[in-house]
Write a protein that holds these residues in place. Structure first.
Motif, PDB file in Angstrom:
ATOM      1  N   THR A  28     -15.723   1.987 -12.586  1.00  0.00           N
ATOM      2  CA  THR A  28     -15.098   0.978 -13.420  1.00  0.00           C
ATOM      3  C   THR A  28     -15.847  -0.331 -13.344  1.00  0.00           C
ATOM      4  O   THR A  28     -16.428  -0.665 -12.326  1.00  0.00           O
ATOM      5  CB  THR A  28     -13.662   0.716 -12.952  1.00  0.00           C
ATOM      6  OG1 THR A  28     -13.687   0.561 -11.543  1.00  0.00           O
ATOM      7  CG2 THR A  28     -12.761   1.847 -13.328  1.00  0.00           C
ATOM      8  N   ARG A  85     -17.064   1.901  -2.422  1.00  0.00           N
ATOM      9  CA  ARG A  85     -15.841   2.687  -2.561  1.00  0.00           C
ATOM     10  C   ARG A  85     -16.092   3.974  -3.338  1.00  0.00           C
ATOM     11  O   ARG A  85     -15.654   5.056  -2.946  1.00  0.00           O
ATOM     12  CB  ARG A  85     -14.769   1.852  -3.265  1.00  0.00           C
ATOM     13  CG  ARG A  85     -13.470   2.603  -3.472  1.00  0.00           C
ATOM     14  CD  ARG A  85     -12.668   2.015  -4.603  1.00  0.00           C
ATOM     15  NE  ARG A  85     -13.348   2.197  -5.881  1.00  0.00           N
ATOM     16  CZ  ARG A  85     -12.889   1.748  -7.033  1.00  0.00           C
ATOM     17  NH1 ARG A  85     -11.776   1.057  -7.069  1.00  0.00           N
ATOM     18  NH2 ARG A  85     -13.555   1.958  -8.154  1.00  0.00           N
ATOM     19  N   TYR A 109      -6.154  -1.988  -9.965  1.00  0.00           N
ATOM     20  CA  TYR A 109      -7.475  -2.474 -10.323  1.00  0.00           C
ATOM     21  C   TYR A 109      -7.417  -3.197 -11.671  1.00  0.00           C
ATOM     22  O   TYR A 109      -7.914  -4.306 -11.841  1.00  0.00           O
ATOM     23  CB  TYR A 109      -8.468  -1.310 -10.401  1.00  0.00           C
ATOM     24  CG  TYR A 109      -9.825  -1.749 -10.865  1.00  0.00           C
ATOM     25  CD1 TYR A 109     -10.741  -2.264  -9.965  1.00  0.00           C
ATOM     26  CD2 TYR A 109     -10.170  -1.677 -12.205  1.00  0.00           C
ATOM     27  CE1 TYR A 109     -11.973  -2.698 -10.388  1.00  0.00           C
ATOM     28  CE2 TYR A 109     -11.404  -2.105 -12.645  1.00  0.00           C
ATOM     29  CZ  TYR A 109     -12.307  -2.612 -11.739  1.00  0.00           C
ATOM     30  OH  TYR A 109     -13.519  -3.048 -12.159  1.00  0.00           O
ATOM     31  N   VAL A 151      -5.864  -6.568 -11.766  1.00  0.00           N
ATOM     32  CA  VAL A 151      -6.769  -7.678 -11.480  1.00  0.00           C
ATOM     33  C   VAL A 151      -7.547  -8.070 -12.736  1.00  0.00           C
ATOM     34  O   VAL A 151      -7.725  -9.254 -13.040  1.00  0.00           O
ATOM     35  CB  VAL A 151      -7.723  -7.277 -10.336  1.00  0.00           C
ATOM     36  CG1 VAL A 151      -8.831  -8.288 -10.186  1.00  0.00           C
ATOM     37  CG2 VAL A 151      -6.941  -7.117  -9.055  1.00  0.00           C
ATOM     38  N   TRP A 207      -0.956   5.070 -10.021  1.00  0.00           N
ATOM     39  CA  TRP A 207      -0.724   4.370  -8.751  1.00  0.00           C
ATOM     40  C   TRP A 207      -2.068   3.932  -8.151  1.00  0.00           C
ATOM     41  O   TRP A 207      -2.204   2.827  -7.642  1.00  0.00           O
ATOM     42  CB  TRP A 207       0.013   5.291  -7.774  1.00  0.00           C
ATOM     43  CG  TRP A 207       0.288   4.647  -6.451  1.00  0.00           C
ATOM     44  CD1 TRP A 207       1.299   3.788  -6.162  1.00  0.00           C
ATOM     45  CD2 TRP A 207      -0.477   4.789  -5.252  1.00  0.00           C
ATOM     46  NE1 TRP A 207       1.222   3.389  -4.851  1.00  0.00           N
ATOM     47  CE2 TRP A 207       0.133   3.987  -4.261  1.00  0.00           C
ATOM     48  CE3 TRP A 207      -1.616   5.508  -4.894  1.00  0.00           C
ATOM     49  CZ2 TRP A 207      -0.347   3.887  -2.961  1.00  0.00           C
ATOM     50  CZ3 TRP A 207      -2.104   5.413  -3.600  1.00  0.00           C
ATOM     51  CH2 TRP A 207      -1.472   4.613  -2.651  1.00  0.00           C
ATOM     52  N   ARG A 208      -3.049   4.823  -8.225  1.00  0.00           N
ATOM     53  CA  ARG A 208      -4.336   4.495  -7.624  1.00  0.00           C
ATOM     54  C   ARG A 208      -5.090   3.441  -8.444  1.00  0.00           C
ATOM     55  O   ARG A 208      -5.721   2.544  -7.908  1.00  0.00           O
ATOM     56  CB  ARG A 208      -5.199   5.753  -7.502  1.00  0.00           C
ATOM     57  CG  ARG A 208      -6.670   5.501  -7.152  1.00  0.00           C
ATOM     58  CD  ARG A 208      -6.836   5.179  -5.741  1.00  0.00           C
ATOM     59  NE  ARG A 208      -8.088   4.765  -5.184  1.00  0.00           N
ATOM     60  CZ  ARG A 208      -9.330   4.992  -5.517  1.00  0.00           C
ATOM     61  NH1 ARG A 208      -9.618   5.667  -6.569  1.00  0.00           N
ATOM     62  NH2 ARG A 208     -10.338   4.553  -4.798  1.00  0.00           N
ATOM     63  N   HIS A 242     -15.475  -4.583 -14.512  1.00  0.00           N
ATOM     64  CA  HIS A 242     -14.350  -5.467 -14.730  1.00  0.00           C
ATOM     65  C   HIS A 242     -14.677  -6.341 -15.919  1.00  0.00           C
ATOM     66  O   HIS A 242     -15.815  -6.625 -16.216  1.00  0.00           O
ATOM     67  CB  HIS A 242     -14.086  -6.298 -13.489  1.00  0.00           C
ATOM     68  CG  HIS A 242     -15.168  -7.280 -13.235  1.00  0.00           C
ATOM     69  ND1 HIS A 242     -14.957  -8.597 -13.036  1.00  0.00           N
ATOM     70  CD2 HIS A 242     -16.491  -7.098 -13.179  1.00  0.00           C
ATOM     71  CE1 HIS A 242     -16.102  -9.209 -12.854  1.00  0.00           C
ATOM     72  NE2 HIS A 242     -17.044  -8.336 -12.928  1.00  0.00           N
ATOM     73  N   ILE A 266       1.018   3.959   1.425  1.00  0.00           N
ATOM     74  CA  ILE A 266       0.045   3.590   2.456  1.00  0.00           C
ATOM     75  C   ILE A 266       0.762   3.473   3.804  1.00  0.00           C
ATOM     76  O   ILE A 266       0.287   3.969   4.832  1.00  0.00           O
ATOM     77  CB  ILE A 266      -0.675   2.268   2.106  1.00  0.00           C
ATOM     78  CG1 ILE A 266      -1.398   2.406   0.762  1.00  0.00           C
ATOM     79  CG2 ILE A 266      -1.646   1.874   3.205  1.00  0.00           C
ATOM     80  CD1 ILE A 266      -2.163   1.170   0.333  1.00  0.00           C
ATOM     81  N   MET A 311      -1.313  -4.991  -3.233  1.00  0.00           N
ATOM     82  CA  MET A 311      -1.282  -3.908  -4.212  1.00  0.00           C
ATOM     83  C   MET A 311      -2.692  -3.409  -4.530  1.00  0.00           C
ATOM     84  O   MET A 311      -2.896  -2.230  -4.803  1.00  0.00           O
ATOM     85  CB  MET A 311      -0.555  -4.362  -5.484  1.00  0.00           C
ATOM     86  CG  MET A 311       0.941  -4.454  -5.275  1.00  0.00           C
ATOM     87  SD  MET A 311       1.885  -4.570  -6.794  1.00  0.00           S
ATOM     88  CE  MET A 311       1.794  -6.303  -7.136  1.00  0.00           C
ATOM     89  N   PHE A 312      -3.652  -4.340  -4.463  1.00  0.00           N
ATOM     90  CA  PHE A 312      -5.032  -3.937  -4.762  1.00  0.00           C
ATOM     91  C   PHE A 312      -5.532  -2.894  -3.762  1.00  0.00           C
ATOM     92  O   PHE A 312      -6.429  -2.108  -4.060  1.00  0.00           O
ATOM     93  CB  PHE A 312      -5.942  -5.168  -4.755  1.00  0.00           C
ATOM     94  CG  PHE A 312      -7.318  -4.890  -5.271  1.00  0.00           C
ATOM     95  CD1 PHE A 312      -7.536  -4.677  -6.626  1.00  0.00           C
ATOM     96  CD2 PHE A 312      -8.399  -4.810  -4.407  1.00  0.00           C
ATOM     97  CE1 PHE A 312      -8.799  -4.402  -7.105  1.00  0.00           C
ATOM     98  CE2 PHE A 312      -9.682  -4.530  -4.882  1.00  0.00           C
ATOM     99  CZ  PHE A 312      -9.881  -4.332  -6.238  1.00  0.00           C
ATOM    100  N   LEU A 313      -4.929  -2.893  -2.571  1.00  0.00           N
ATOM    101  CA  LEU A 313      -5.373  -1.940  -1.541  1.00  0.00           C
ATOM    102  C   LEU A 313      -5.235  -0.489  -1.998  1.00  0.00           C
ATOM    103  O   LEU A 313      -6.025   0.360  -1.604  1.00  0.00           O
ATOM    104  CB  LEU A 313      -4.570  -2.144  -0.251  1.00  0.00           C
ATOM    105  CG  LEU A 313      -4.804  -3.472   0.464  1.00  0.00           C
ATOM    106  CD1 LEU A 313      -3.994  -3.524   1.746  1.00  0.00           C
ATOM    107  CD2 LEU A 313      -6.272  -3.705   0.758  1.00  0.00           C
ATOM    108  N   THR A 314      -4.236  -0.224  -2.841  1.00  0.00           N
ATOM    109  CA  THR A 314      -4.090   1.175  -3.281  1.00  0.00           C
ATOM    110  C   THR A 314      -5.349   1.622  -4.014  1.00  0.00           C
ATOM    111  O   THR A 314      -5.708   2.792  -4.007  1.00  0.00           O
ATOM    112  CB  THR A 314      -2.888   1.362  -4.238  1.00  0.00           C
ATOM    113  OG1 THR A 314      -3.217   0.779  -5.497  1.00  0.00           O
ATOM    114  CG2 THR A 314      -1.634   0.761  -3.682  1.00  0.00           C
ATOM    115  N   ASN A 315      -6.033   0.646  -4.622  1.00  0.00           N
ATOM    116  CA  ASN A 315      -7.240   0.962  -5.370  1.00  0.00           C
ATOM    117  C   ASN A 315      -8.432   1.215  -4.454  1.00  0.00           C
ATOM    118  O   ASN A 315      -9.441   1.776  -4.865  1.00  0.00           O
ATOM    119  CB  ASN A 315      -7.545  -0.195  -6.323  1.00  0.00           C
ATOM    120  CG  ASN A 315      -8.690   0.144  -7.231  1.00  0.00           C
ATOM    121  OD1 ASN A 315      -9.757  -0.424  -7.116  1.00  0.00           O
ATOM    122  ND2 ASN A 315      -8.489   1.114  -8.090  1.00  0.00           N
ATOM    123  N   LEU A 316      -8.308   0.767  -3.201  1.00  0.00           N
ATOM    124  CA  LEU A 316      -9.429   0.939  -2.269  1.00  0.00           C
ATOM    125  C   LEU A 316      -9.234   2.178  -1.392  1.00  0.00           C
ATOM    126  O   LEU A 316     -10.143   2.603  -0.705  1.00  0.00           O
ATOM    127  CB  LEU A 316      -9.576  -0.303  -1.384  1.00  0.00           C
ATOM    128  CG  LEU A 316      -9.895  -1.587  -2.131  1.00  0.00           C
ATOM    129  CD1 LEU A 316      -9.903  -2.759  -1.162  1.00  0.00           C
ATOM    130  CD2 LEU A 316     -11.227  -1.489  -2.839  1.00  0.00           C
TER     131      LEU A 316
END
Lengths: 287, 453, 322
Positions: free
Chosen positions: C3, A216, C198, C201, C193-194, C5, A40, C137-142
């Motif tokens: 997905t 998203r 998620y 969490v 990675w992506r 949760h 990122i 790290m959660f940002l990679t999922n967004l």
């Protein structure tokens, strides 16, 4: 467990050692986090680089010369403002559709008993095996028959309700005490009013999760818009971005600028709803 | 695949100048007269849809001509849409399937069999396009272009632009290694390999500069670049029974040549090429490679990427190398204006008028879309602005001497298979004969399926 | 939405007495009131149900019918029986794509699960700043998948960041996306990675739901970190683990964009997966019948994971009703 193995574990560690371990752990975790988010950071820093930097062997983490003009340049290459607007329209519609319809269905399935309710739930869950990737061709024919090719509703229509969303809302509404609902019903409140004023406020965390994830996922859609859109005025940004590199004067650094811009809305939505999202994920216990 | 960008101001004065020249072209005076008559005709409103591919020069020119036409014919409205080059064919297919195909469109010439075998195109009346007769029409183009647009003796496509590939040299790199581009440009495939090897600069296992490189990123480029090598080796894509013969001796020889620059001469880095840029000519423009096979590159595009290269003119296009020294040729491919068979009669009429109007000023097309050469011979080549254009002779020669892409209804399958085969051979050192056998078998399966319909 | 949760699963497992009581009251409440509520309940579900009929079940039935026809989208479909399936059986590209799909599902599911669990355990140590690390790290999922693929295509270039970072360890040039043996692992890694953050969490929610006194009891018994993990954490995390495996497998079986952008299915057919093949066969080769047949195969694969998913659900429901 033997007595021998029990004995050494009971000896408490000295406090300073514990604290050292804690900070060492923190440093390790921080290093790991940096490694994970490195791509990122790379995307952001590259979006400010000069075009020819892409061909160099080394990565320059802080640009020697900043090129903020990459952003306006990239936006002017194609109709990116339009593409982003279209993606926004579609994603907000998908988010709204999921929030409304999944909540309705979740409420119906969680708090009412009627013949076939269990079957309906299983039926809805079974659609998990029917993503658009599988039903691409016939879904296109359905949308075509509705006259929705090259329209916003054509893009967001097939994404409007998601089985996971229904499931999520049902589970959330299950834990809303039925006594509240009963009380409101006895007070003469209409069912929709009960849902809106009694149930929904209790489900804010789940709704926040649903909103972020559905936004998203819709923002991510590529294959479906690619199939259903054939007019430039309805293209969404991923379609524009994929074709971005194909013309002269579209350096990769500008592609990264668009990628950064595309990432911001999702991050923002997450930031706004984060308090609720964390609870929705069941992380309220996290220190 | 993509084309090139040049910012052109369509100067009205220049257009007026060249219009006189254009009108001298065969049948154009008659065309202009009918155009005037068409304008005078009272007619109800007509709404047309028209699709083309995206290109920074060609698309705006087409759009401009359509706008001019609608200004002169206020009763005509045209919904103009365009698509990325690689998406147009698929969008048209879906359009035909759902009845949303446009009334008129620009078809890539290799898709003509796909439309024609399904009767999706309306025949064109060449007299309404301004030609005195079918013969006059045919005489206005190199035979291969008309052949590709003709089916059972009927003309279905009005060839618009057609072009070949040239070998673009960086003449300064030539000088650096003691070569004279004017004299030493590679005329055979062996020479290409030798010259490329001399031009290559490496740092360990990293290419600082590739002597030459083939495009690796898209099936269409793979086909355009490989097709002439195969032809030069005496190969044909299909035999009389329609079986794919890429695994013939000629095919193996052609593919061995194709692979030799990397395998034998070590002068290109296919893994780098495929991974960098969707525009393969970018590496040549940025001087990361010294030679590259490409469609005509607009000087403005060179300026935008590498101003010095254009200012000092240290580049030049030359013809493809040959299996026979000095007898090289490239692929020639292009675009036809066509009419949807399902468009109502009246719209078909108006489309004829529109196409005639679009082409009534070929010098204007050159002015806006140079150096992409028009398919037609008349009305533009003698124009001083064309004659003055750098290297125009090489560009036109490549167009005229090139071989067309295979005309088959399984073109997409063929192109994809060849592309993947080239990837296997170049990136994973797969055996050439075995890979070609696999390609031929897959194409034969596709052909068989197409036959059964 | 791709997905869900599982954080709600423990909730679902906890009996909701209020609801059961309400059910009991309803049954006592007399027929008219009950019937009206039944209708209201069904009416709430109706819009979603209609949607699923129109956009999921309808198209799927249509796909099944199409899979028995030859259809080029232009001429009318023609019934050909099982011919499309027979063609697939002898098509090496289909076989390769099928194997690739399984490899991709297995690989990314394993990696997502392991990485997600490892990250969750790391966050759960509650060292200073753990919460912020999780958010980061959660940002990679967004990050939009399209941005992810474009960025990683550059990072995995022969001279890209990944190889630059590996250089000090004596790793030479690696052609991540063009070596037929490495392209699929590379795409699996990018997928993980992506998506792993998620599931991190999800795992974290599962870990937080484990009562602290279980650990304390184990510690008193003298169990070390590993033993505590094996004997306390893992058994209690089983439902979450199972859920993560199934959901990430469902996710992986439909993936399209990652190989489409990063390798185009290549080199050769090394990273071609079924979803790509459907698109290609249908919209590029105009063989809609064959594309529909591939869809049915992919559907059958997903069916397996969906049945598993439903079993998790049913089990939690049973726990709920107990």
């Amino acid at each position: 467990m033997t007595a021998a193995s029990r004995a050494p574990a009971r000896r408490p560690r000295p406090a300073h050692l514990r604290s050292l371990r804690r900070w060492l752990g923190a440093a390790l975790l921080a290093a790991l986090t940096v490694l994970v988010v490195l791509p990122i950071l790379w995307m952001v820093t590259t979006s400010f680089q000069a075009g020819e930097k892409m061909f160099q062997l080394t990565t320059e983490w802080i640009p020697t010369v900043w090129h903020p003009e990459n952003y306006p340049n990239a936006l002017s290459r194609a109709a990116f403002p339009t593409y982003f607007f279209n993606s926004g329209v579609v994603s907000v519609a998908v988010m709204a559709g999921n929030v409304v319809f999944c909540t309705l269905a979740g409420y119906g399935l969680a708090k009412f008993r009627f013949p076939g309710d269990r079957f309906m739930l299983l039926l809805i869950l079974s659609t998990l095996m029917l993503p658009l990737e599988v039903t691409l061709v016939p879904t296109f024919l359905v949308v075509y028959n509705l006259g929705w090719v090259n329209t916003y509703q054509g893009i967001f229509g097939p994404l409007l309700v998601d089985a996971f969303g229904v499931f999520l809302m049902r589970q959330a509404i299950l834990s809303v005490p039925s006594d509240y609902i009963e009380a409101a019903r006895i007070d003469g409140a209409s069912e929709l009013r009960i849902l809106w004023q009694v149930v929904a406020p209790q489900c804010r965390p789940a709704l926040a999760v649903l909103a972020v994830l559905s936004f998203r996922d819709s923002w991510d859609q590529f294959l479906w818009p690619l199939t259903v859109v054939s007019q430039d005025e309805y293209r969404t940004f991923p379609l524009g971005l994929v074709k971005f590199g194909e013309y002269y004067g579209n350096p990769a650094t500008e592609q990264m600028a668009i990628a950064v811009l595309a990432t911001i809305p999702v991050f923002l939505l997450f930031a706004v709803l984060q308090r609720w999202v964390n609870r929705g994920f069941g992380l309220s216990g996290l220190k | 695949m993509t084309h090139t960008k040049m910012t052109t101001a369509a100067g009205a004065s220049r257009r007026e100048v060249v219009r006189g020249i254009g009108a001298a072209g065969l049948g154009l005076a008659a065309g202009a007269a009918t155009a005037r008559r068409a304008r005078a005709q009272a007619r109800g409103p007509v709404s047309l849809s028209f699709w083309t591919f995206e290109n920074p020069q060609q698309r705006p020119w087409i759009h401009k001509r359509i706008r001019l036409f609608t200004e002169r014919n206020p009763n005509v409205r045209v919904d103009f849409q365009y698509f990325p080059f690689g998406d147009l064919g698929q969008k048209l297919s879906v359009g035909f399937a759902t009845g949303t195909a446009p009334d008129g469109f620009v078809s890539q010439d290799w898709f003509m069999p796909t439309w024609l075998s399904r009767n999706l195109l309306a025949p064109l009346d060449v007299r309404k396009l301004g030609y005195a007769s079918g013969e006059a029409f045919a005489a206005d183009f190199p035979p291969a272009f008309v052949e590709g647009a003709t089916h059972n003796g009927q003309v279905y496509g009005y060839p618009l632009w057609f072009y070949g590939f040239c070998n673009y040299l960086n003449t300064r790199h030539f000088a650096e290694v003691g070569l004279d581009a004017e004299r030493d440009w590679p005329k055979s495939w062996e020479e290409l390999g030798e010259v490329a090897r001399r031009l290559t600069v490496k740092e360990g296992d990293r290419f600082v500069r590739q002597g030459f490189k083939f495009a690796m990123h898209a099936a269409q480029w793979t086909m355009i670049q490989f097709n002439p090598i195969f032809h030069q080796c005496g190969g044909r894509w299909f035999d009389a029974q329609g079986r794919c013969t890429i695994n013939s001796e000629a095919g193996v020889r052609a593919m061995t040549i194709r692979a030799s620059i990397a395998r034998q001469y070590g002068a290109e880095d296919p893994a780098d090429t495929i991974a960098t840029n969707p525009l393969p000519q970018m590496d040549w423009l940025r001087e990361r490679c010294s030679m590259f096979f490409c469609h005509p590159i607009p000087p403005a595009a060179i300026t935008s990427q590498n101003p010095r290269m254009e200012q000092e003119r240290y580049y030049r296009p030359v013809q493809y190398p040959g299996v026979e020294r000095g007898k090289g040729y490239s692929t020639t491919y292009g675009f036809n204006l066509v009419v949807n068979a399902r468009a109502p009669r009246e719209k078909q009429e108006v489309l004829h008028e529109l196409y005639r109007f679009m082409m009534s000023d070929p010098a204007d097309a050159w002015a806006d879309a140079a150096p992409f050469p028009l398919a037609r011979k008349s009305g533009w080549v003698d124009n001083p602005s064309v004659q003055r254009f750098p290297h125009v002779a090489e560009i036109i020669r490549a167009r005229d001497e090139g071989v067309p892409l295979p005309r088959t209804t399984v073109y997409n399958e063929l192109a994809d298979q060849v592309h993947r085969g080239v990837q296997r051979i170049l990136l994973n050192r797969a055996d050439i004969k075995a890979t070609l056998d696999g390609i031929a078998a897959a194409v034969d399966r596709a052909t068989e399926a197409a036959r059964r319909g | 939405m791709s997905t869900a949760h599982s954080a709600r699963l423990p909730d679902a497992a906890a009996p909701d007495r209020g609801e059961r009581a309400a059910g009991a009251r309803l049954r006592r409440g007399g027929l008219r009131f009950g019937r009206r509520l039944q209708l209201v309940g069904a009416a709430f579900v109706l819009p979603a149900l209609l949607f699923f009929l129109a956009f999921k079940f309808g198209p799927m039935l249509w796909a099944m019918e199409l899979s028995l026809s030859a259809y080029d989208m232009v001429s009318a479909p023609r019934f050909v029986g099982l011919e499309n399936y027979a063609k697939l059986a002898e098509d090496p590209v289909f076989r390769a794509s099928l194997i690739n799909t399984f490899v991709y599902i297995a690989g990314s599911t394993a990696l997502i699960t392991l990485a997600g669990l490892a990250l969750a355990l790391a966050i759960n140590t509650a060292v200073p700043g753990a919460r912020h690390c999780m958010t980061a790290m959660f940002l990679t999922n967004l990050m939009p998948i399209i941005a992810v693929t474009l960025v990683w295509r550059f990072l995995l270039h022969p001279f890209g960041l990944v190889n630059q970072l590996l250089q000090p360890f004596g790793v030479g040039r690696v052609d991540w996306l063009t070596d037929e043996n490495l392209a699929m692992p590379a795409i699996i890694a990018v997928t993980a990675w992506r998506f792993a953050p998620y599931f991190m969490v999800v795992f974290l929610a599962g870990l937080l739901a484990i009562p602290k006194d279980y650990y304390e009891a184990a510690e008193i018994d003298g169990a070390g970190v590993v033993r505590r993990f094996v004997h306390v954490t893992l058994p209690l995390l089983m439902p979450t683990l199972f859920f993560v495996v199934v959901v990430s497998a469902l996710l992986a079986s439909r993936i399209f964009l990652m190989p489409y952008i990063m390798t185009g299915g290549g080199p050769g057919d090394a990273t071609r997966v079924l979803s790509m093949l459907i698109y290609e066969t249908g919209f590029s080769y105009l063989k809609m019948g064959e594309a529909a047949a591939i869809s049915v195969v992919l559907f059958a694969i997903m069916l397996v994971f969906t049945v598993l998913q439903m079993q998790i659900f049913m089990r939690s429901e049973r726990a709920h009703l107990r």
